[in-house]
Design a protein around this motif. Structure first.
Motif, PDB file in Angstrom:
ATOM      1  N   GLN A  90       3.195  56.712 -32.886  1.00 10.54           N
ATOM      2  CA  GLN A  90       3.136  58.059 -33.458  1.00 10.54           C
ATOM      3  C   GLN A  90       1.773  58.713 -33.210  1.00 10.54           C
ATOM      4  O   GLN A  90       1.681  59.887 -32.884  1.00 10.54           O
ATOM      5  CB  GLN A  90       3.410  57.965 -34.957  1.00 10.54           C
ATOM      6  CG  GLN A  90       3.275  59.271 -35.691  1.00 10.54           C
ATOM      7  CD  GLN A  90       3.740  59.166 -37.129  1.00 10.54           C
ATOM      8  OE1 GLN A  90       4.327  58.165 -37.547  1.00 10.54           O
ATOM      9  NE2 GLN A  90       3.493  60.197 -37.900  1.00 10.54           N
ATOM     10  N   GLN A 148       0.742  62.740 -26.110  1.00 11.65           N
ATOM     11  CA  GLN A 148       1.841  61.783 -26.163  1.00 11.65           C
ATOM     12  C   GLN A 148       2.385  61.515 -24.756  1.00 11.65           C
ATOM     13  O   GLN A 148       2.807  60.404 -24.447  1.00 11.65           O
ATOM     14  CB  GLN A 148       2.942  62.263 -27.128  1.00 11.65           C
ATOM     15  CG  GLN A 148       3.955  61.209 -27.524  1.00 11.65           C
ATOM     16  CD  GLN A 148       3.337  59.996 -28.213  1.00 11.65           C
ATOM     17  OE1 GLN A 148       2.444  59.339 -27.672  1.00 11.65           O
ATOM     18  NE2 GLN A 148       3.793  59.696 -29.420  1.00 11.65           N
ATOM     19  N   THR A 169       7.624  60.980 -32.097  1.00 12.02           N
ATOM     20  CA  THR A 169       7.572  62.436 -32.254  1.00 12.02           C
ATOM     21  C   THR A 169       7.121  62.834 -33.655  1.00 12.02           C
ATOM     22  O   THR A 169       7.178  64.007 -34.011  1.00 12.02           O
ATOM     23  CB  THR A 169       8.956  63.058 -31.965  1.00 12.02           C
ATOM     24  OG1 THR A 169       9.894  62.540 -32.915  1.00 12.02           O
ATOM     25  CG2 THR A 169       9.430  62.712 -30.564  1.00 12.02           C
ATOM     26  N   LEU A 172       4.657  65.685 -33.798  1.00 10.24           N
ATOM     27  CA  LEU A 172       4.902  66.776 -32.851  1.00 10.24           C
ATOM     28  C   LEU A 172       5.904  67.779 -33.417  1.00 10.24           C
ATOM     29  O   LEU A 172       6.771  67.423 -34.215  1.00 10.24           O
ATOM     30  CB  LEU A 172       5.447  66.198 -31.541  1.00 10.24           C
ATOM     31  CG  LEU A 172       4.577  65.115 -30.870  1.00 10.24           C
ATOM     32  CD1 LEU A 172       5.271  64.560 -29.639  1.00 10.24           C
ATOM     33  CD2 LEU A 172       3.206  65.665 -30.511  1.00 10.24           C
ATOM     34  N   SER A 174       9.136  70.520 -33.038  1.00  6.25           N
ATOM     35  CA  SER A 174      10.470  70.145 -32.545  1.00  6.25           C
ATOM     36  C   SER A 174      10.627  70.396 -31.048  1.00  6.25           C
ATOM     37  O   SER A 174      11.269  69.616 -30.350  1.00  6.25           O
ATOM     38  CB  SER A 174      11.564  70.858 -33.337  1.00  6.25           C
ATOM     39  OG  SER A 174      11.379  72.246 -33.251  1.00  6.25           O
ATOM     40  N   SER A 177       8.789  67.619 -29.328  1.00  5.37           N
ATOM     41  CA  SER A 177       9.552  66.385 -29.533  1.00  5.37           C
ATOM     42  C   SER A 177      10.685  66.287 -28.527  1.00  5.37           C
ATOM     43  O   SER A 177      10.926  65.225 -27.942  1.00  5.37           O
ATOM     44  CB  SER A 177      10.152  66.349 -30.942  1.00  5.37           C
ATOM     45  OG  SER A 177       9.136  66.343 -31.900  1.00  5.37           O
ATOM     46  N   THR A 198      12.850  56.005 -35.453  1.00  5.36           N
ATOM     47  CA  THR A 198      12.736  57.402 -35.863  1.00  5.36           C
ATOM     48  C   THR A 198      13.460  57.614 -37.188  1.00  5.36           C
ATOM     49  O   THR A 198      14.342  56.857 -37.554  1.00  5.36           O
ATOM     50  CB  THR A 198      13.348  58.348 -34.802  1.00  5.36           C
ATOM     51  OG1 THR A 198      13.108  59.699 -35.210  1.00  5.36           O
ATOM     52  CG2 THR A 198      14.840  58.118 -34.624  1.00  5.36           C
ATOM     53  N   GLU A 200      14.357  60.899 -37.620  1.00  5.70           N
ATOM     54  CA  GLU A 200      14.898  62.225 -37.332  1.00  5.70           C
ATOM     55  C   GLU A 200      16.232  62.115 -36.590  1.00  5.70           C
ATOM     56  O   GLU A 200      16.292  61.574 -35.491  1.00  5.70           O
ATOM     57  CB  GLU A 200      13.892  63.008 -36.476  1.00  5.70           C
ATOM     58  CG  GLU A 200      12.589  63.270 -37.208  1.00  5.70           C
ATOM     59  CD  GLU A 200      11.513  63.809 -36.283  1.00  5.70           C
ATOM     60  OE1 GLU A 200      11.733  64.868 -35.687  1.00  5.70           O
ATOM     61  OE2 GLU A 200      10.466  63.143 -36.158  1.00  5.70           O
ATOM     62  N   ILE A 203      16.424  63.070 -32.926  1.00  3.24           N
ATOM     63  CA  ILE A 203      15.823  62.104 -32.006  1.00  3.24           C
ATOM     64  C   ILE A 203      16.795  60.955 -31.771  1.00  3.24           C
ATOM     65  O   ILE A 203      17.056  60.552 -30.636  1.00  3.24           O
ATOM     66  CB  ILE A 203      14.489  61.586 -32.583  1.00  3.24           C
ATOM     67  CG1 ILE A 203      13.499  62.741 -32.791  1.00  3.24           C
ATOM     68  CG2 ILE A 203      13.890  60.498 -31.711  1.00  3.24           C
ATOM     69  CD1 ILE A 203      13.137  63.515 -31.558  1.00  3.24           C
TER      70      ILE A 203
END
Ligand code: ADP
Ligand code: ADP
Length: 230
Positions: A90, A148, A169, A172, A174, A177, A198, A200, A203
């Motif tokens: 991350q 990244q 991500t 970061l 969206s 990402s 993740t 999210e 993701i």
């Protein structure tokens, strides 16, 4: 490729013992694209660190590319890590005093590759992530998304069989990402195994398989529906 059997991981917290992984059996084959999801503290990073040979289990066996890692010395583990695994975190973990190119050359130092070839391979990896024009910059001269990308190039430069990313991500926005995940999609398409921690859903949806971790166990293992191509 990745085969975990009866994995238990305990941490000692003062007098208390904490069971971060409480019996994990898992097989991940070549060229799989896997998301590890689950609440904070459920054991995702611990599992990732074990898969990446950054840590060893308290119980159970881990066979990586046909080799049982439980009998390996720390040196052997470090060698396996360097050859088989690329890591993305991350918080990027770039070295601030080195240039972008030097950061990406770093993993090749331990392989005895001559400097000129290291630079050539690092340049190629940076071109692959769209940063061929930032070779001489320092990390603090780049945006988060660019940093990244450097970290992804560094993870890929040694041509590892497995790319492991822990909340890649998380720092970061969206749009950025999505750009990073597009890179991972490409890595998967090129035949490598990709495992992403993740929380999210957007993701995780990039991956083909989702493993849900809860209280140190894998409580769900499912194939994801195919993504719509826009
Ligand atoms: P997640 O990645 O799902 O948030 P972690 O694997 O980081 O979960 O953590 C699982 C549990 O193990 C948590 O309770 C965490 O505090 C604990 N833990 C993780 N790493 C360590 C460590 N190095 N020492 C002690 N406890 C740890
Ligand atoms: P990154 O942001 O780069 O992913 P983090 O700041 O999230 O890194 O730190 C994750 C690391 O901290 C992991 O290696 C994990 O094992 C360790 N960790 C997590 N929880 C604990 C804890 N309670 N005690 C000690 N180490 C921990």
């Amino acid at each position: 490729m990745i085969r975990l059997s009866g994995i238990v991981k305990r941490y000692l917290m003062g007098e208390e013992e904490l069971m971060a992984l409480a019996g994990v059996d898992l097989h991940i084959g070549r060229n799989e694209y896997v998301a590890l999801i689950g609440p904070s503290g459920s054991g995702k990073s611990t599992l990732m660190n074990l898969i990446g040979c950054l840590d060893t289990p308290s119980e159970g066996t881990y066979v990586l590319n046909g080799r049982d890692t439980s009998s390996m010395t720390d040196n052997e583990l470090a060698q396996v890590r360097n050859q088989e695994i690329g890591f993305v975190f991350q918080s990027f973990h770039l070295l601030p005093r080195l240039t972008v190119l030097e950061n990406v050359m770093q993993p090749l130092v331990y392989r005895g590759i001559p400097r000129g070839e290291r630079a050539e391979r690092a340049r190629a990896a940076l071109e692959q992530v769209g940063l061929g024009n930032r070779l001489g910059h320092r990390p603090n001269q780049l945006s988060g998304g660019q940093r990244q990308r450097v970290a992804v190039a560094r993870a890929l430069v040694g041509k590892p069989s497995i790319l492991l990313a822990d909340e890649p991500t998380g720092n970061l926005d969206s749009r950025t990402s999505a750009e990073i995940m597009a890179l991972f999609d490409e890595v998967h398409r090129s035949g490598q195994t990709v495992v992403v921690v993740t929380h999210e859903p957007d993701i995780a949806a990039h991956c083909r398989r989702t493993l849900r971790v809860s209280d140190g166990k894998i409580v769900e293992d499912r194939q994801n529906p195919p993504r719509e191509v826009h």
